[in-house]
Each structure stands twice: as C-alpha cells, then as structure tokens.
Design a protein around this motif. Structure first.
Motif, PDB file in Angstrom:
ATOM      1  N   SER A 120     -12.364  -1.060   3.034  1.00  0.00           N
ATOM      2  CA  SER A 120     -12.751  -2.577   3.339  1.00  0.00           C
ATOM      3  C   SER A 120     -11.601  -3.485   2.803  1.00  0.00           C
ATOM      4  CB  SER A 120     -14.052  -2.663   2.917  1.00  0.00           C
ATOM      5  OG  SER A 120     -14.109  -2.807   1.897  1.00  0.00           O
ATOM      6  N   HIS A 121     -10.607  -3.129   1.945  1.00  0.00           N
ATOM      7  CA  HIS A 121      -9.427  -3.918   1.440  1.00  0.00           C
ATOM      8  C   HIS A 121      -8.259  -3.583   1.887  1.00  0.00           C
ATOM      9  CE1 HIS A 121     -12.099  -5.814  -1.896  1.00  0.00           C
ATOM     10  NE2 HIS A 121     -12.466  -5.992  -0.956  1.00  0.00           N
ATOM     11  N   PHE A 122      -7.550  -2.870   1.015  1.00  0.00           N
ATOM     12  CA  PHE A 122      -6.009  -2.301   1.373  1.00  0.00           C
ATOM     13  C   PHE A 122      -6.102  -0.875   1.506  1.00  0.00           C
ATOM     14  CE2 PHE A 122      -3.021  -5.754  -0.536  1.00  0.00           C
ATOM     15  CZ  PHE A 122      -3.378  -6.792   0.444  1.00  0.00           C
ATOM     16  N   GLY A 123      -7.223  -0.368   1.708  1.00  0.00           N
ATOM     17  CA  GLY A 123      -7.154   1.316   1.872  1.00  0.00           C
ATOM     18  C   GLY A 123      -6.482   1.774   3.322  1.00  0.00           C
ATOM     19  N   GLN A 124      -6.357   0.612   4.320  1.00  0.00           N
ATOM     20  CA  GLN A 124      -5.709   1.129   5.586  1.00  0.00           C
ATOM     21  C   GLN A 124      -4.310   0.560   5.575  1.00  0.00           C
ATOM     22  OE1 GLN A 124      -8.458   0.255   8.985  1.00  0.00           O
ATOM     23  NE2 GLN A 124      -9.750  -0.669   7.461  1.00  0.00           N
ATOM     24  N   LEU A 125      -3.720   0.021   4.620  1.00  0.00           N
ATOM     25  CA  LEU A 125      -2.205  -0.300   4.718  1.00  0.00           C
ATOM     26  C   LEU A 125      -1.552   0.758   4.978  1.00  0.00           C
ATOM     27  CD1 LEU A 125      -1.584  -2.590   1.626  1.00  0.00           C
ATOM     28  CD2 LEU A 125      -2.247  -3.419   3.798  1.00  0.00           C
ATOM     29  N   ASP A 126      -1.572   1.908   4.817  1.00  0.00           N
ATOM     30  CA  ASP A 126      -0.833   3.231   5.283  1.00  0.00           C
ATOM     31  C   ASP A 126      -0.496   3.352   6.675  1.00  0.00           C
ATOM     32  OD1 ASP A 126      -3.522   4.134   5.441  1.00  0.00           O
ATOM     33  OD2 ASP A 126      -2.719   6.163   4.843  1.00  0.00           O
ATOM     34  N   THR A 127      -1.657   2.698   7.679  1.00  0.00           N
ATOM     35  CA  THR A 127      -1.363   2.790   8.868  1.00  0.00           C
ATOM     36  C   THR A 127      -0.857   1.776   9.573  1.00  0.00           C
ATOM     37  OG1 THR A 127      -3.647   1.591   9.325  1.00  0.00           O
ATOM     38  CG2 THR A 127      -3.856   3.966   8.897  1.00  0.00           C
ATOM     39  N   LEU A 128      -0.438   0.795   8.704  1.00  0.00           N
ATOM     40  CA  LEU A 128       0.512  -0.325   9.447  1.00  0.00           C
ATOM     41  C   LEU A 128       1.715   0.067   9.963  1.00  0.00           C
ATOM     42  CD1 LEU A 128      -0.274  -3.338   7.242  1.00  0.00           C
ATOM     43  CD2 LEU A 128      -1.067  -3.134   9.429  1.00  0.00           C
ATOM     44  N   GLN A 129       2.440  -0.336  10.848  1.00  0.00           N
ATOM     45  CA  GLN A 129       3.506   0.065  11.349  1.00  0.00           C
ATOM     46  C   GLN A 129       4.456  -0.882  11.436  1.00  0.00           C
ATOM     47  OE1 GLN A 129       4.193   3.442  12.589  1.00  0.00           O
ATOM     48  NE2 GLN A 129       2.220   3.586  11.811  1.00  0.00           N
ATOM     49  N   PRO A 130       6.025  -0.617  11.124  1.00  0.00           N
ATOM     50  CA  PRO A 130       6.646  -1.711  11.511  1.00  0.00           C
ATOM     51  C   PRO A 130       6.857  -2.669  12.671  1.00  0.00           C
ATOM     52  CG  PRO A 130       8.086   0.359  10.771  1.00  0.00           C
ATOM     53  CD  PRO A 130       6.731   0.694  10.926  1.00  0.00           C
ATOM     54  N   GLY A 131       6.897  -3.782  12.632  1.00  0.00           N
ATOM     55  CA  GLY A 131       6.551  -4.632  13.734  1.00  0.00           C
ATOM     56  C   GLY A 131       5.093  -5.432  13.743  1.00  0.00           C
ATOM     57  N   ASP A 132       4.043  -4.887  13.076  1.00  0.00           N
ATOM     58  CA  ASP A 132       2.802  -5.043  13.057  1.00  0.00           C
ATOM     59  C   ASP A 132       2.600  -6.551  12.436  1.00  0.00           C
ATOM     60  OD1 ASP A 132       1.917  -3.127  14.197  1.00  0.00           O
ATOM     61  OD2 ASP A 132       0.859  -1.997  12.611  1.00  0.00           O
ATOM     62  N   GLU A 133       1.601  -7.304  13.069  1.00  0.00           N
ATOM     63  CA  GLU A 133       1.686  -8.817  12.457  1.00  0.00           C
ATOM     64  C   GLU A 133       0.793  -8.785  11.278  1.00  0.00           C
ATOM     65  OE1 GLU A 133       1.517 -12.381  15.171  1.00  0.00           O
ATOM     66  OE2 GLU A 133      -0.399 -12.020  14.644  1.00  0.00           O
ATOM     67  N   VAL A 134       0.948  -9.703  10.318  1.00  0.00           N
ATOM     68  CA  VAL A 134       0.028  -9.921   9.255  1.00  0.00           C
ATOM     69  C   VAL A 134       0.221 -11.466   9.176  1.00  0.00           C
ATOM     70  CG1 VAL A 134      -0.214  -9.960   6.735  1.00  0.00           C
ATOM     71  CG2 VAL A 134       0.827  -7.939   7.944  1.00  0.00           C
ATOM     72  N   ARG A 135      -0.975 -12.109   9.282  1.00  0.00           N
ATOM     73  CA  ARG A 135      -1.056 -13.622   8.844  1.00  0.00           C
ATOM     74  C   ARG A 135      -1.768 -14.152   7.601  1.00  0.00           C
ATOM     75  NH1 ARG A 135      -2.486 -13.019  14.520  1.00  0.00           N
ATOM     76  NH2 ARG A 135      -4.811 -13.206  13.875  1.00  0.00           N
TER      77      ARG A 135
END
Length: 191
Positions: A120-135
C-alpha cells in the motif's frame, strides 16, 4: 528403531514450529500493510482541511500541513498504480510505517522520497515503467508532473548515489530481501 522414531519426531516438531513462525510472520506483514493502508486513507482525507502554519517557508524549504501531529509536504499520485500517498516532511523509521517521507531535497531540486515496501506504499514501485507519470501535489496545491526515466538497484549504504545526480525526483524503497534499495529516477515535465 526407537532412536530413529525419536529423531523423526523432533525434526517434525521443529519443522512444524518453523512453519508456524513463517505463517505468523506473514500474518503480521499482512496486518501491518492493512494498518498502513488505513492510515494513509485517513491522512489523505484530512489533507484538504489541514491548516498550514502561519508564516512563509524559507526558500530551501517546502510548504507543509500538520495532520494528527505529523508534518506533510504533499501527496504523490501514481496513475499507473492507482495509488495516491501522503508524503511526510522528514523521515525516520517510525514515520515510514505511516507514510512515505522526504529523505532529502525539495521540488526546487533533487527531491528524494523514501517509502516502506508495503504494497500500500512503495511496494509496487518495481512495476513502474519508463514514461509512467508521477504527480506531486505540494501542501499549497501546486502540481508537478514527472515521468519515470529509469530504475536501478543500489546498496543501502550508497547514500551519495541515492541523493546525487541531476534527477528531479527520486523514489526508493527496500527490495523484498532488504539487502538493496529499489530506486526510481524521474524527470520533471514542463508544460
């Protein structure tokens, strides 16, 4: 024969104890993640009504709001993960159990945010891909948009590598083993 049966019984007991310990640890981790998720939702619901302390923040600082005795600099939104998280103003290990925390920097340059590897925090960061948006929305409502540029794995002692470089936003968490840090580097998008 009795000696072999006795040894088998001892090893069976040890095995059952280890399985029970593993199940208890898994149950605790699931409970702790749920606790963190519920806390995050409580904080996010309080963000719009939070009061900003009087006075203007120094140029090297960021505006903050206080909620339940903790200071926050804003929220992170990960559209690709369907996740929005509050971000505390300063980090320590106890605060990481509540929400991700600013580790270093500001939105003016090289903002580094640490988060626990709860799902529920940063445990899914490994699924982010180059180009994904973060606001990132600061405590005054200003929205900054970033794009994931790259991910890397660093040792826990690589502090200079974590905080250095020309990255506008760096996010990091422990890997599942706890032996390394997953690091997501982001570049700010201009409109």
């Amino acid at each position: 024969m009795k000696a072999n049966a006795k040894h088998t019984s001892v090893w069976t007991s040890v095995g059952l104890l280890l399985i029970a310990a593993a199940l208890l640890l898994c149950a605790y981790n699931i409970w702790d993640n749920g606790r963190a998720a519920a806390g995050t939702q409580k904080i996010l619901s309080a963000m719009p009504g939070a009061e900003t302390p009087a006075g203007e923040a120094p140029a090297d600082e960021m505006p903050t709001v206080w909620i339940d005795g903790n200071e926050y600099i804003g929220t992170l939104d990960f559209p690709a993960l369907g996740l929005t998280l509050p971000v505390m103003a300063d980090w320590d290990y106890d605060k990481l159990r509540i929400a991700p925390c600013r580790y270093a920097g500001t939105t003016a340059g090289n903002l580094v945010i640490a988060g626990h590897n709860y799902r529920s925090h940063f445990g899914q960061l490994d699924t982010l891909q180059p180009g994904d948006e973060v606001r990132f929305t600061d405590a005054e409502g200003s929205v900054l948009t970033y794009r994931v540029a790259e991910t890397e794995v660093l040792s826990p002692t690589a502090i200079e590598e974590m905080t250095g470089g020309d990255w506008d936003l760096t996010l990091f968490t422990c890997t599942l083993s706890g032996q390394t840090r997953l690091t997501v580097r982001c570049s700010r998008q201009t409109e």
